[in-house]
Design an enzyme around this catalytic site. Structure first.
Site, PDB file in Angstrom:
ATOM      1  N   GLU A 171     -43.515 161.399  15.392  1.00 46.53           N
ATOM      2  CA  GLU A 171     -42.172 161.561  15.962  1.00 46.53           C
ATOM      3  C   GLU A 171     -41.617 160.224  16.430  1.00 46.53           C
ATOM      4  O   GLU A 171     -41.305 160.053  17.605  1.00 46.53           O
ATOM      5  CB  GLU A 171     -42.241 162.485  17.188  1.00 46.53           C
ATOM      6  CG  GLU A 171     -42.933 163.783  16.971  1.00 46.53           C
ATOM      7  CD  GLU A 171     -43.205 164.502  18.299  1.00 46.53           C
ATOM      8  OE1 GLU A 171     -43.083 163.902  19.372  1.00 46.53           O
ATOM      9  OE2 GLU A 171     -43.531 165.691  18.236  1.00 46.53           O
TER      10      GLU A 171
ATOM     11  N   ARG B 200     -30.661 150.093  29.804  1.00 44.92           N
ATOM     12  CA  ARG B 200     -32.092 149.780  29.830  1.00 44.92           C
ATOM     13  C   ARG B 200     -32.467 148.617  30.756  1.00 44.92           C
ATOM     14  O   ARG B 200     -33.443 148.702  31.498  1.00 44.92           O
ATOM     15  CB  ARG B 200     -32.620 149.545  28.413  1.00 44.92           C
ATOM     16  CG  ARG B 200     -32.444 150.781  27.497  1.00 44.92           C
ATOM     17  CD  ARG B 200     -33.186 150.660  26.194  1.00 44.92           C
ATOM     18  NE  ARG B 200     -34.611 150.806  26.372  1.00 44.92           N
ATOM     19  CZ  ARG B 200     -35.464 149.822  26.367  1.00 44.92           C
ATOM     20  NH1 ARG B 200     -35.047 148.590  26.117  1.00 44.92           N
ATOM     21  NH2 ARG B 200     -36.738 150.037  26.564  1.00 44.92           N
TER      22      ARG B 200
ATOM     23  N   CYS C 205     -19.250 148.525  39.312  1.00 47.58           N
ATOM     24  CA  CYS C 205     -19.431 148.186  40.736  1.00 47.58           C
ATOM     25  C   CYS C 205     -20.833 148.473  41.228  1.00 47.58           C
ATOM     26  O   CYS C 205     -21.038 149.362  42.063  1.00 47.58           O
ATOM     27  CB  CYS C 205     -18.464 148.996  41.580  1.00 47.58           C
ATOM     28  SG  CYS C 205     -16.845 148.943  40.901  1.00 47.58           S
TER      29      CYS C 205
ATOM     30  N   TYR D 184     -32.235 154.372  22.418  1.00 45.22           N
ATOM     31  CA  TYR D 184     -32.077 154.621  23.851  1.00 45.22           C
ATOM     32  C   TYR D 184     -31.011 153.724  24.470  1.00 45.22           C
ATOM     33  O   TYR D 184     -31.136 153.335  25.623  1.00 45.22           O
ATOM     34  CB  TYR D 184     -33.426 154.460  24.573  1.00 45.22           C
ATOM     35  CG  TYR D 184     -34.515 155.297  23.976  1.00 45.22           C
ATOM     36  CD1 TYR D 184     -34.473 156.685  24.102  1.00 45.22           C
ATOM     37  CD2 TYR D 184     -35.551 154.730  23.242  1.00 45.22           C
ATOM     38  CE1 TYR D 184     -35.453 157.472  23.525  1.00 45.22           C
ATOM     39  CE2 TYR D 184     -36.535 155.514  22.658  1.00 45.22           C
ATOM     40  CZ  TYR D 184     -36.476 156.886  22.803  1.00 45.22           C
ATOM     41  OH  TYR D 184     -37.435 157.668  22.231  1.00 45.22           O
TER      42      TYR D 184
HETATM   43  N1  LLP Z   1     -41.947 162.426  21.053  1.00 43.74           N
HETATM   44  C1  LLP Z   1     -41.882 162.741  22.357  1.00 43.74           C
HETATM   45  C2  LLP Z   1     -42.494 163.985  22.825  1.00 43.74           C
HETATM   46  C3  LLP Z   1     -41.209 161.886  23.253  1.00 43.74           C
HETATM   47  O1  LLP Z   1     -41.153 162.185  24.545  1.00 43.74           O
HETATM   48  C4  LLP Z   1     -40.626 160.686  22.772  1.00 43.74           C
HETATM   49  C5  LLP Z   1     -39.910 159.791  23.679  1.00 43.74           C
HETATM   50  C6  LLP Z   1     -40.725 160.405  21.393  1.00 43.74           C
HETATM   51  C7  LLP Z   1     -41.400 161.302  20.563  1.00 43.74           C
HETATM   52  C8  LLP Z   1     -40.137 159.184  20.787  1.00 43.74           C
HETATM   53  O2  LLP Z   1     -40.722 158.037  21.305  1.00 43.74           O
HETATM   54  P1  LLP Z   1     -40.426 156.621  20.613  1.00 43.74           P
HETATM   55  O3  LLP Z   1     -41.044 156.649  19.242  1.00 43.74           O
HETATM   56  O4  LLP Z   1     -38.960 156.419  20.545  1.00 43.74           O
HETATM   57  O5  LLP Z   1     -41.089 155.638  21.518  1.00 43.74           O
HETATM   58  N2  LLP Z   1     -35.486 155.829  27.486  1.00 43.74           N
HETATM   59  C9  LLP Z   1     -36.720 155.106  27.312  1.00 43.74           C
HETATM   60  C10 LLP Z   1     -37.615 155.787  26.304  1.00 43.74           C
HETATM   61  C11 LLP Z   1     -37.953 157.203  26.667  1.00 43.74           C
HETATM   62  C12 LLP Z   1     -38.828 157.861  25.625  1.00 43.74           C
HETATM   63  C13 LLP Z   1     -38.936 159.308  25.859  1.00 43.74           C
HETATM   64  N3  LLP Z   1     -39.744 160.013  24.914  1.00 43.74           N
HETATM   65  C14 LLP Z   1     -36.389 153.684  26.906  1.00 43.74           C
HETATM   66  O6  LLP Z   1     -35.215 153.334  26.887  1.00 43.74           O
HETATM   67  O7  LLP Z   1     -37.286 152.875  26.672  1.00 43.74           O
END
Ligand code: LLP
Length: 401
Positions: A259, A298, A327, A356
């Protein structure tokens, strides 16, 4: 080479650009790495849920990992077939569960015993069998930022091995549940392979135990989390990633699912913002730009680093904070970075802004969400309009007394 100046002249700033050819390259690299086994890459829609981005990945063959019924419906709208859509998340509502079952998606990922009972109830209500998987929390430190680490028992995600086993046994007994998958996801922006391999080992052992109980797991979902280049990180190579997973599975006959969000779209994205003013006081130089924390949060939220370049300027470099018009003192893109002297309307590019960034944007300070543009085969096209004032007030205007 992307002509940032021309694109900012054409679409104005602030602006998001996504290089779709780069997304294709990333998807193909990952798919290729898993070639030796059956695999399904389910794109984590939360990373960038623009319909055109989801469709682009869907057209390449990706499925979708969704965390709300809204994301599930985005996947459908983008043409992704039901049998490639999975629905995860610790807190799904009854109507979301019901809709997912009725739409016959590949599986619902459960994160607690209480949720298993709810899903069973909802399946019964619509008189269907819900395919499920269970998210196992392997209690392994992923060694990433604490806010995006999810595989420790101190995190709210998943259930431990023993609970998972009990849940599988319970699910197998139910005429309304079909346990077909198993899942783990230990965190995001992972740069070390060992915690992933260790988690996979723990979960693969459980699959073997379940097999002995005549519970046949078809989908082995290794979650997302592959890190990308923001700064000087050493990254996990997709081939090594796949080999590490293979090594834990031995002869298990499963379809490997993953994923990824950030890995597929993160480095494809650029955030363009223009300089409004420079100002200096006795301590600091501030470069004030037209983009802000509401557009890309971020750095404010995680102290995350996004490389910043001033287009066509290299001289007269000194330390500066790059800040937005919102602000809040937390409204910054970078602190104390070396930046050339800038003037009004100079263009800044923030790199690795495809994941993100837009999806976490808001209307804070009544700032309209910015436009998004796709770059593909040397052409650019708008994939989301810039919000205007009317868009922002549309749902409240009628209620003014
Ligand atoms: N699967 C699950 C169950 C997840 O919770 C997430 C991300 C992913 C897949 C995808 O993860 P990735 O491959 O994109 O690392 N907002 C944060 C990141 C939060 C990720 C949440 N879950 C940021 O800006 O770094």
């Amino acid at each position: 080479m992307i002509n940032f100046q021309a694109l900012s002249d054409k679409y104005a700033t602030p602006l998001y650009l996504y290089d779709f050819d780069h997304i294709t390259t990333r998807y193909n690299a990952l798919k290729e790495a898993f070639r030796a086994k059956k695999s399904l890459i389910c794109y984590a829609v939360k990373a960038n849920s623009n319909l055109s981005v989801v469709k682009h990945l869907g057209d390449l063959g990706a499925g979708c990992d969704c965390v709300s019924i809204g994301e599930v419906n985005r996947a459908f709208l983008a043409g992704v077939p039901a049998y490639k859509i999975i629905f995860s998340g610790v807190g799904k509502k009854d109507d979301e569960i019901k809709e997912a079952i009725e739409k016959d998606i590949l599986m619902i990922n459960l994160e607690s015993e209480a949720e298993l009972a709810r899903v069973e109830l909802m399946a019964k209500a619509v008189d269907k069998v819900a395919r499920i998987s269970i998210r196992v929390n392997p209690n392994i430190d992923p060694k990433t930022h604490p806010y995006i680490s999810t595989g420790l028992s101190s995190n709210k995600f998943g259930v431990d091995i023993e609970d998972a086993k009990r849940m599988y046994i319970q699910a197998k007994k139910s005429p309304f549940l079909d346990p077909v998958g198993i899942h783990f996801h230990i965190g995001s922006q992972l740069t070390e392979l060992d915690p992933i391999r260790e988690s996979s080992e723990v979960v693969a052992d459980l699959v073997r135990n379940l097999k002995a109980l005549d519970i046949k797991i078809k989908f082995f979902d290794i979650g997302g989390g592959l890190g990308i280049q923001y700064n000087d990180e050493t990254l996990i190579n997709p081939y090594d990633y796949a080999q590490a997973i293979f090594s834990t599975l031995a002869t298990l006959d499963v379809t490997i699912m993953c994923e990824p969000g950030r890995f597929l779209v993160g480095e494809s994205g650029y955030f363009l913002t223009k300089v409004l003013y420079e100002k200096t006081n006795e301590n600091k130089r501030f470069v004030i730009v037209d983009g802000a924390m509401n557009d890309l949060i971020r750095p404010s939220l995680y102290n995350a680093y996004h490389q910043i370049e001033v287009v066509d300027k290299h001289d007269n470099v000194s330390k500066a904070d790059v800040v937005g018009p919102v602000c809040e003192s937390g409204d910054f893109f970078a602190k104390d970075i070396a930046l050339p002297h800038t003037e009004h309307n100079d263009l800044l590019v923030l790199k690795s802004a495809g994941a993100y960034c837009y999806t976490m944007s808001s209307n804070y300070n009544t700032r309209g969400k910015v436009a998004e543009v796709a770059l593909e085969n040397g052409k650019d096209r708008l994939i989301r309009k810039r919000e205007n004032f009317e868009d922002m007030i549309a749902l409240e205007k009628e209620f003014i007394k």
